[in-house]
Design a protein around this motif. Sequence first.
Motif, PDB file in Angstrom:
ATOM      1  N   ASN A  95       0.825  -1.212   0.000  1.00 37.30           N
ATOM      2  CA  ASN A  95       0.000   0.000   0.000  1.00 37.30           C
ATOM      3  C   ASN A  95       0.856   1.257   0.000  1.00 37.30           C
ATOM      4  OD1 ASN A  95      -2.102  -1.785   0.149  1.00 37.30           O
ATOM      5  ND2 ASN A  95      -2.851  -1.131   2.141  1.00 37.30           N
ATOM      6  N   ALA A  96       1.906   1.243   0.817  1.00 36.23           N
ATOM      7  CA  ALA A  96       2.793   2.417   0.877  1.00 36.23           C
ATOM      8  C   ALA A  96       3.496   2.630  -0.454  1.00 36.23           C
ATOM      9  CB  ALA A  96       3.806   2.245   2.002  1.00 36.23           C
ATOM     10  N   GLY A  97       3.860   1.537  -1.128  1.00 39.43           N
ATOM     11  CA  GLY A  97       4.479   1.652  -2.447  1.00 39.43           C
ATOM     12  C   GLY A  97       3.552   2.314  -3.443  1.00 39.43           C
ATOM     13  N   ALA A  98       2.282   1.898  -3.423  1.00 42.95           N
ATOM     14  CA  ALA A  98       1.290   2.542  -4.290  1.00 42.95           C
ATOM     15  C   ALA A  98       1.125   4.010  -3.909  1.00 42.95           C
ATOM     16  CB  ALA A  98      -0.051   1.806  -4.182  1.00 42.95           C
ATOM     17  N   GLY A  99       1.187   4.283  -2.619  1.00 45.40           N
ATOM     18  CA  GLY A  99       1.009   5.656  -2.146  1.00 45.40           C
ATOM     19  C   GLY A  99       2.064   6.611  -2.662  1.00 45.40           C
ATOM     20  N   VAL A 100       3.299   6.141  -2.777  1.00 42.65           N
ATOM     21  CA  VAL A 100       4.373   6.998  -3.310  1.00 42.65           C
ATOM     22  C   VAL A 100       4.054   7.388  -4.753  1.00 42.65           C
ATOM     23  CG1 VAL A 100       6.804   7.080  -3.973  1.00 42.65           C
ATOM     24  CG2 VAL A 100       6.149   6.117  -1.771  1.00 42.65           C
ATOM     25  N   GLY A 101       3.610   6.416  -5.552  1.00 47.61           N
ATOM     26  CA  GLY A 101       3.240   6.705  -6.936  1.00 47.61           C
ATOM     27  C   GLY A 101       2.092   7.688  -7.030  1.00 47.61           C
ATOM     28  N   ILE A 102       1.085   7.503  -6.182  1.00 47.99           N
ATOM     29  CA  ILE A 102      -0.077   8.407  -6.173  1.00 47.99           C
ATOM     30  C   ILE A 102       0.351   9.815  -5.763  1.00 47.99           C
ATOM     31  CG2 ILE A 102      -2.341   8.848  -5.147  1.00 47.99           C
ATOM     32  CD1 ILE A 102      -2.204   6.427  -7.048  1.00 47.99           C
ATOM     33  N   THR A 103       1.249   9.904  -4.787  1.00 52.57           N
ATOM     34  CA  THR A 103       1.732  11.215  -4.338  1.00 52.57           C
ATOM     35  C   THR A 103       2.458  11.948  -5.463  1.00 52.57           C
ATOM     36  OG1 THR A 103       1.987  10.383  -2.086  1.00 52.57           O
ATOM     37  CG2 THR A 103       3.165  12.397  -2.640  1.00 52.57           C
ATOM     38  N   GLY A 124      -0.515   3.581  -9.332  1.00 46.20           N
ATOM     39  CA  GLY A 124      -0.401   2.866  -8.065  1.00 46.20           C
ATOM     40  C   GLY A 124       0.122   1.453  -8.260  1.00 46.20           C
ATOM     41  N   PHE A 125      -0.347   0.775  -9.320  1.00 43.62           N
ATOM     42  CA  PHE A 125       0.086  -0.592  -9.605  1.00 43.62           C
ATOM     43  C   PHE A 125       1.578  -0.646  -9.936  1.00 43.62           C
ATOM     44  CE2 PHE A 125       0.843  -3.604 -13.179  1.00 43.62           C
ATOM     45  CZ  PHE A 125       0.836  -4.775 -12.429  1.00 43.62           C
ATOM     46  N   LEU A 126       2.038   0.245 -10.809  1.00 38.56           N
ATOM     47  CA  LEU A 126       3.452   0.242 -11.202  1.00 38.56           C
ATOM     48  C   LEU A 126       4.350   0.520 -10.003  1.00 38.56           C
ATOM     49  CD1 LEU A 126       3.212   2.159 -14.617  1.00 38.56           C
ATOM     50  CD2 LEU A 126       3.538  -0.309 -14.263  1.00 38.56           C
ATOM     51  N   SER A 127       3.944   1.479  -9.190  1.00 39.48           N
ATOM     52  CA  SER A 127       4.725   1.815  -8.004  1.00 39.48           C
ATOM     53  C   SER A 127       4.719   0.663  -6.999  1.00 39.48           C
ATOM     54  CB  SER A 127       4.157   3.087  -7.372  1.00 39.48           C
ATOM     55  OG  SER A 127       4.888   3.465  -6.235  1.00 39.48           O
ATOM     56  N   ALA A 128       3.539   0.030  -6.824  1.00 37.77           N
ATOM     57  CA  ALA A 128       3.439  -1.092  -5.891  1.00 37.77           C
ATOM     58  C   ALA A 128       4.228  -2.303  -6.382  1.00 37.77           C
ATOM     59  CB  ALA A 128       1.967  -1.468  -5.689  1.00 37.77           C
ATOM     60  N   ILE A 244       1.095 -10.716  -9.197  1.00 39.54           N
ATOM     61  CA  ILE A 244       0.807  -9.475  -9.923  1.00 39.54           C
ATOM     62  C   ILE A 244      -0.647  -9.059  -9.684  1.00 39.54           C
ATOM     63  CG2 ILE A 244       0.476  -8.511 -12.244  1.00 39.54           C
ATOM     64  CD1 ILE A 244       2.966 -10.003 -13.115  1.00 39.54           C
ATOM     65  N   ILE A 245      -1.560 -10.027  -9.696  1.00 41.46           N
ATOM     66  CA  ILE A 245      -2.980  -9.724  -9.468  1.00 41.46           C
ATOM     67  C   ILE A 245      -3.192  -9.195  -8.050  1.00 41.46           C
ATOM     68  CG2 ILE A 245      -5.265 -10.780  -9.197  1.00 41.46           C
ATOM     69  CD1 ILE A 245      -4.548 -12.584 -11.582  1.00 41.46           C
ATOM     70  N   ALA A 246      -2.529  -9.806  -7.063  1.00 43.12           N
ATOM     71  CA  ALA A 246      -2.666  -9.341  -5.672  1.00 43.12           C
ATOM     72  C   ALA A 246      -2.196  -7.896  -5.534  1.00 43.12           C
ATOM     73  CB  ALA A 246      -1.858 -10.252  -4.739  1.00 43.12           C
ATOM     74  N   VAL A 247      -1.051  -7.590  -6.135  1.00 45.41           N
ATOM     75  CA  VAL A 247      -0.515  -6.226  -6.080  1.00 45.41           C
ATOM     76  C   VAL A 247      -1.442  -5.262  -6.816  1.00 45.41           C
ATOM     77  CG1 VAL A 247       1.401  -4.737  -6.782  1.00 45.41           C
ATOM     78  CG2 VAL A 247       1.867  -6.995  -5.815  1.00 45.41           C
ATOM     79  N   ALA A 248      -1.967  -5.682  -7.975  1.00 46.36           N
ATOM     80  CA  ALA A 248      -2.849  -4.825  -8.767  1.00 46.36           C
ATOM     81  C   ALA A 248      -4.131  -4.499  -8.003  1.00 46.36           C
ATOM     82  CB  ALA A 248      -3.190  -5.505 -10.100  1.00 46.36           C
ATOM     83  N   LEU A 249      -4.724  -5.499  -7.355  1.00 43.39           N
ATOM     84  CA  LEU A 249      -5.960  -5.276  -6.597  1.00 43.39           C
ATOM     85  C   LEU A 249      -5.725  -4.330  -5.429  1.00 43.39           C
ATOM     86  CD1 LEU A 249      -7.473  -8.882  -6.564  1.00 43.39           C
ATOM     87  CD2 LEU A 249      -8.483  -6.867  -7.659  1.00 43.39           C
ATOM     88  N   ALA A 250      -4.643  -4.568  -4.687  1.00 41.57           N
ATOM     89  CA  ALA A 250      -4.347  -3.710  -3.543  1.00 41.57           C
ATOM     90  C   ALA A 250      -4.057  -2.278  -3.990  1.00 41.57           C
ATOM     91  CB  ALA A 250      -3.164  -4.271  -2.762  1.00 41.57           C
ATOM     92  N   ALA A 251      -3.254  -2.133  -5.042  1.00 36.96           N
ATOM     93  CA  ALA A 251      -2.887  -0.801  -5.528  1.00 36.96           C
ATOM     94  C   ALA A 251      -4.102  -0.047  -6.051  1.00 36.96           C
ATOM     95  CB  ALA A 251      -1.825  -0.917  -6.617  1.00 36.96           C
ATOM     96  N   ALA A 252      -4.967  -0.742  -6.788  1.00 37.70           N
ATOM     97  CA  ALA A 252      -6.177  -0.096  -7.312  1.00 37.70           C
ATOM     98  C   ALA A 252      -7.061   0.397  -6.171  1.00 37.70           C
ATOM     99  CB  ALA A 252      -6.944  -1.074  -8.204  1.00 37.70           C
ATOM    100  N   ALA A 253      -7.180  -0.411  -5.122  1.00 35.55           N
ATOM    101  CA  ALA A 253      -8.038  -0.039  -3.995  1.00 35.55           C
ATOM    102  C   ALA A 253      -7.501   1.187  -3.260  1.00 35.55           C
ATOM    103  CB  ALA A 253      -8.181  -1.217  -3.033  1.00 35.55           C
TER     104      ALA A 253
END
Length: 332
Positions: A95-103, A124-128, A244-253
Amino acid sequence: MRKDRSKLILFITFLLTIVFVIIGLSVGYTSLGITQLFPTMFGGGTGGDEFILFSVRMPRVIILLLAGMALAVAGALLQTLTKNDLADPGIIGINAGAGVGITVLYLFAKGDLANFSYALPIVGFLSAMLTAFFIYIFSYEKGKGIQPFRLVLVGVGFAAALSGIMIMLISTAQRSDVAFISSWLAGNVWGGDWPYVWALLPWIAILIPYVIYKSNHLNILGLGEQTAIGLGANLKKDRFILLIIAVALAAAAVSVTGGIGFVGLMAPHIAKSLVGPRHQKFLPVAMLIGPVLLLLADAIGRSILAESNIPVGIVVAIIGAPYFLYLLKKNL
């Protein structure tokens, strides 16, 4: 008998989800009680009631539903793939990885994220994914593979470091930017408009049915490595795709809800305790428990204080942190 019990529990959790959806549509700073809710839903309310329901409450509730499903399934996948009961997208740093991308996107967009709503889950997905790669590298031990306890420690370290990076990125920005990142870190559902619903929906609609379809493969992956190979599983390929699917779902959320943790930890565990460890049975239940947890936390956060909301992420953390400590002690 067990099959009937699984169906009964699935039906009960479905009813609970409906109840909390209704509560979510009713609770807030401006009251919209049951007597007003249903007439408004079918075109019999005032203009003000219709605005509150369709423009404010409904997109937020749908976001919580979709995000709860995504986080629950992501947590279940991570726990199965790592054979680690403590795995959760928030705890291990995804989640924090996705957050950096979103920021970074937020600063690039100069606060106007609505025009970039469809790019949010992708960024978010790429960053996560980059974060997940580094967590994997640091958690891997030659000859032994991924060590579950080490994965949690590395993930917690990455989550803390990435949260620090987010604060550094925002420290030189304007006050409104500081407010956004603080809100994201607290798990305040900021993407509560229809564009964010449409941005999140395709990820859920495509990826979750695929995970359900792969339930039997997940059962096999949960067995010992030699047993799984003997049953014809392509371990590397299946693990890679499902990770990849787990990371994508978490990042999208979290790209639209903020940094909400513990849902991916609690929902699968509760589901397994109710219907057993087979993915065909517990995944549908977990997919409903996730939204129930988020909707419950949201209702609590909007009800405690009359004039301000407690972020969903904080309420979930208050519930989830003791549960995490219990599981940590149990697994030591």
